[in-house]
Write a protein that holds these residues in place. Structure first.
Motif, PDB file in Angstrom:
ATOM      1  N   PHE A 195       8.457  -2.317  16.971  1.00  0.00           N
ATOM      2  CA  PHE A 195       9.683  -2.840  17.590  1.00  0.00           C
ATOM      3  C   PHE A 195      10.900  -1.999  17.160  1.00  0.00           C
ATOM      4  O   PHE A 195      11.787  -1.694  17.960  1.00  0.00           O
ATOM      5  N   ASP A 196      10.936  -1.624  15.858  1.00  0.00           N
ATOM      6  CA  ASP A 196      12.067  -0.806  15.384  1.00  0.00           C
ATOM      7  C   ASP A 196      12.114   0.528  16.123  1.00  0.00           C
ATOM      8  O   ASP A 196      13.187   0.999  16.527  1.00  0.00           O
ATOM      9  N   GLU A 197      10.941   1.140  16.269  1.00  0.00           N
ATOM     10  CA  GLU A 197      10.876   2.449  16.940  1.00  0.00           C
ATOM     11  C   GLU A 197      11.283   2.330  18.409  1.00  0.00           C
ATOM     12  O   GLU A 197      12.003   3.169  18.953  1.00  0.00           O
ATOM     13  N   TYR A 198      10.822   1.252  19.032  1.00  0.00           N
ATOM     14  CA  TYR A 198      11.162   1.005  20.446  1.00  0.00           C
ATOM     15  C   TYR A 198      12.695   0.930  20.618  1.00  0.00           C
ATOM     16  O   TYR A 198      13.269   1.589  21.492  1.00  0.00           O
ATOM     17  N   VAL A 199      13.355   0.185  19.748  1.00  0.00           N
ATOM     18  CA  VAL A 199      14.816   0.060  19.862  1.00  0.00           C
ATOM     19  C   VAL A 199      15.477   1.407  19.588  1.00  0.00           C
ATOM     20  O   VAL A 199      16.416   1.813  20.294  1.00  0.00           O
ATOM     21  N   ARG A 200      14.972   2.131  18.594  1.00  0.00           N
ATOM     22  CA  ARG A 200      15.562   3.441  18.262  1.00  0.00           C
ATOM     23  C   ARG A 200      15.462   4.389  19.460  1.00  0.00           C
ATOM     24  O   ARG A 200      16.403   5.123  19.775  1.00  0.00           O
TER      25      ARG A 200
END
Ligand SMILES: Cc1cc2nc3c(=O)[nH]c(=O)nc-3n(C[C@H](O)[C@H](O)[C@H](O)COP(=O)(O)OP(=O)(O)OC[C@H]3O[C@@H](n4cnc5c(N)ncnc54)[C@H](O)[C@@H]3O)c2cc1C
Length: 262
Positions: free
Chosen positions: A191-196
């Motif tokens: 999820f963090d990577e997706y937002v980044r």
């Protein structure tokens, strides 16, 4: 995660991906303080009409930056005209839109576009039904996920339709999120990577699209309209050539490539 729907059905999975649009319940579940959608000041009003003699425009949608409002139309091969207008309602309560009856819309639009070139007044004279929506956007939503819940598309970055990129953004989110879930060991780093990966592009498109909308609604002053008409040919020519804008319309999503660090 289990999602329960108002029709009594439910669905259970490892994660819940909210793709529930600009009025998203998921966005508010993730962050009860999430910003509310912001009225852009523009309306989108459209419908169908039949105007005998108007030639079909296969593959082409014509757009007219009128003196007092923006108008677009296309003519299908069977002669049906699809049209839409974007009147400027800055400072007016958008809830009024839903209460206005069709005949009142048509009276307003006919008056607004009376000075525009053929066939704009003629299409409006032939129109008999309209759908009308206030246009909202969401320039910045601080939190796109919480726990096992994440949101995509308009739920976290609704954009006005001026740049024609809202559907692309939602599809790109879906593929990018799938890629992150595939290449990261668990949902939190995914999820963090997706937002980044997604936030900078999404927020840039929302901002750019709103700026385009301002050109559609010059605010009525003769000077503003004159300046817009002087600049518009240049701006539109550059919009497709200018390297700064090209990346907005040609955004690759590299599904086959593994994420760095995977
Ligand atoms: C007038 C207008 C013109 C546009 N023109 C363009 C254009 O030319 N090009 C372009 O790319 N984009 C355009 N857009 C933007 C585009 O439509 C959106 O960006 C895109 O549809 C977003 O996709 P989405 O899947 O995130 O949300 P949506 O398409 O809004 O889908 C969300 C879905 O979730 C459902 N839903 C919501 N809440 C719940 C719930 N609690 N339970 C179950 N279901 C729920 C809704 O019914 C809806 O079906 C336009 C938008 C508007 C308003």
């Amino acid at each position: 995660m289990t999602a329960r729907f108002s029709d009594g059905t439910e669905a259970t999975g490892d994660v819940l991906i909210g793709c529930d649009g600009v009025g998203s319940f998921t966005r508010r579940w993730i962050d009860p303080d999430a910003p509310e959608p912001r009225f852009t000041g523009l309306l989108s009003i459209g419908g169908f009409a039949r105007l005998p003699g108007l030639a079909p425009t296969p593959g082409v949608q014509r757009m007219i930056f009128g003196a007092r409002g923006f108008f677009g139309y296309l003519v299908r091969t069977d002669g049906t005209v699809y049209w839409f207008a974007n009147p400027n309602w800055s400072g007016v309560d958008p809830d009024r839109v839903r209460r206005m009856p069709t005949d009142q819309w048509l009276t307003e639009l006919r008056e607004l576009h009376a000075q525009d070139p053929f066939p704009v007044p003629q299409i409006l004279a032939a129109a008999d039904e309209v759908g009308a929506y206030p246009i909202y956007d969401l320039p910045h939503v601080p939190h796109w996920h919480r726990g096992r819940v994440v949101a995509v598309g308009d739920a976290v970055h609704a954009t006005s339709p001026n740049a024609g990129q809202g559907a692309s953004l939602a599809l790109e989110d879906a593929v990018t999120l799938a890629r992150c879930l595939r290449d990261r060991p668990s949902h939190p780093p995914a999820f963090d990577e997706y937002v980044r990966l997604r936030r900078p592009r999404a927020e840039e498109v929302v901002k750019y699209s709103r700026a385009l909308g301002r050109r559609k609604a010059p605010g009525g002053s003769r000077l503003a309209v004159g300046l817009r008409d002087l600049m518009l040919p240049l701006v539109l020519r550059n919009a497709t050539r200018d390297a700064r804008n090209n990346h907005l319309y040609n955004h690759p999503v590299n599904w086959d490539g593994a994420l760095s660090g995977a």
